[in-house]
Structures are given as structure tokens and as C-alpha cells.
Design a protein around this motif. Structure first.
Motif, short mmCIF file in Angstrom:
data_model
loop_
_atom_site.label_atom_id
_atom_site.label_comp_id
_atom_site.label_asym_id
_atom_site.label_seq_id
_atom_site.Cartn_x
_atom_site.Cartn_y
_atom_site.Cartn_z
N ALA A 45 0.85 -1.19 0.00
CA ALA A 45 0.00 0.00 0.00
C ALA A 45 0.89 1.24 0.00
O ALA A 45 1.72 1.42 0.89
N GLU A 46 0.71 2.07 -1.01
CA GLU A 46 1.42 3.35 -1.12
C GLU A 46 0.37 4.42 -1.33
O GLU A 46 -0.78 4.11 -1.67
N PRO A 47 0.70 5.68 -1.14
CA PRO A 47 -0.30 6.73 -1.33
C PRO A 47 -0.95 6.66 -2.72
O PRO A 47 -0.27 6.76 -3.73
N GLY A 48 -2.26 6.40 -2.74
CA GLY A 48 -3.01 6.39 -3.98
C GLY A 48 -2.88 5.15 -4.83
O GLY A 48 -3.44 5.09 -5.93
N VAL A 49 -2.17 4.14 -4.34
CA VAL A 49 -1.98 2.94 -5.17
C VAL A 49 -1.73 1.70 -4.30
O VAL A 49 -1.10 1.80 -3.26
N LEU A 50 -2.25 0.58 -4.74
CA LEU A 50 -1.88 -0.72 -4.17
C LEU A 50 -0.98 -1.37 -5.21
O LEU A 50 -1.44 -1.76 -6.29
#
Length: 101
Positions: A45-50
Motif C-alpha cells: 500500500a502506497e499513497p493512492g496505489v496498491l
């Protein structure tokens, strides 16, 4: 996979698939892994994206992409999630999007 809720979907995927195969999700790191017979899927999990990655024998990649992508698109139908795979070789992998009922 672009989403406003990457950790939610990563956790949900790991929990769901963990009923049949070994899977884990860390709330602290926002990372998870699913161990299939044919290979593994890594979830970050990263900001705005899996961010998703599958590893296994070349012959099994499409199957791994399909299982992971199909489940995520179903979980995120309301958010109209799209899972688009890109292989290390540069060739496109599978694309999953919700097609309606």
C-alpha cells in the motif's frame, strides 16, 4: 492499481485469500504476501496505489494475475477498480475491470 484506499484492499485481499492459502497483511508496514502453490503475490500500500507483484514460473503468471486481479476488481466494484499487469519482459499482462452484473 490506483485507489484512494490501498491498505483496505490489500488487507481485504489477504484476509479473503488467506482462507485457502497462506496469506499475511501488516497494518504497520502496509505490506502483505499471498503464497499460492504456483507462486507468490506481494501487496504494498502506497499513497493512492496498491502495488502488486506476482512471482512464479512463466507458465503460471497469467493464472496468478487472474486470481489476484479478479478478486480485487470484485471487492472494488463500487470504486470501479482497474488492475492492469505489466510483465518484467515489457509485455502487457492481464487487465481486470468490473464489467457489471
Amino acid at each position: 492499481m490506483s485507489t484512494d484506499r490501498p491498505a483496505r484492499y490489500g488487507k481485504q485481499l489477504a484476509a479473503h485469500l488467506g482462507r485457502k492459502v497462506e496469506a499475511s497483511w501488516s497494518e504497520e508496514t502496509g505490506r502483505g504476501e499471498v503464497a499460492f502453490r504456483a507462486g507468490t503475490a506481494t501487496l504494498v500500500a502506497e499513497p493512492g496505489v496498491l502495488a502488486l507483484a506476482v512471482e512464479g514460473e512463466a507458465a503460471d503468471l497469467a493464472q496468478l494475475e487472474d486470481v489476484v486481479g479478479r478478486h480485487l476488481v470484485r471487492f472494488g466494484a463500487r470504486d470501479e477498480l482497474v488492475v492492469e499487469w505489466q510483465r518484467d519482459s515489457g509485455e502487457p499482462g492481464l487487465v481486470h475491470r468490473h464489467e457489471g452484473e
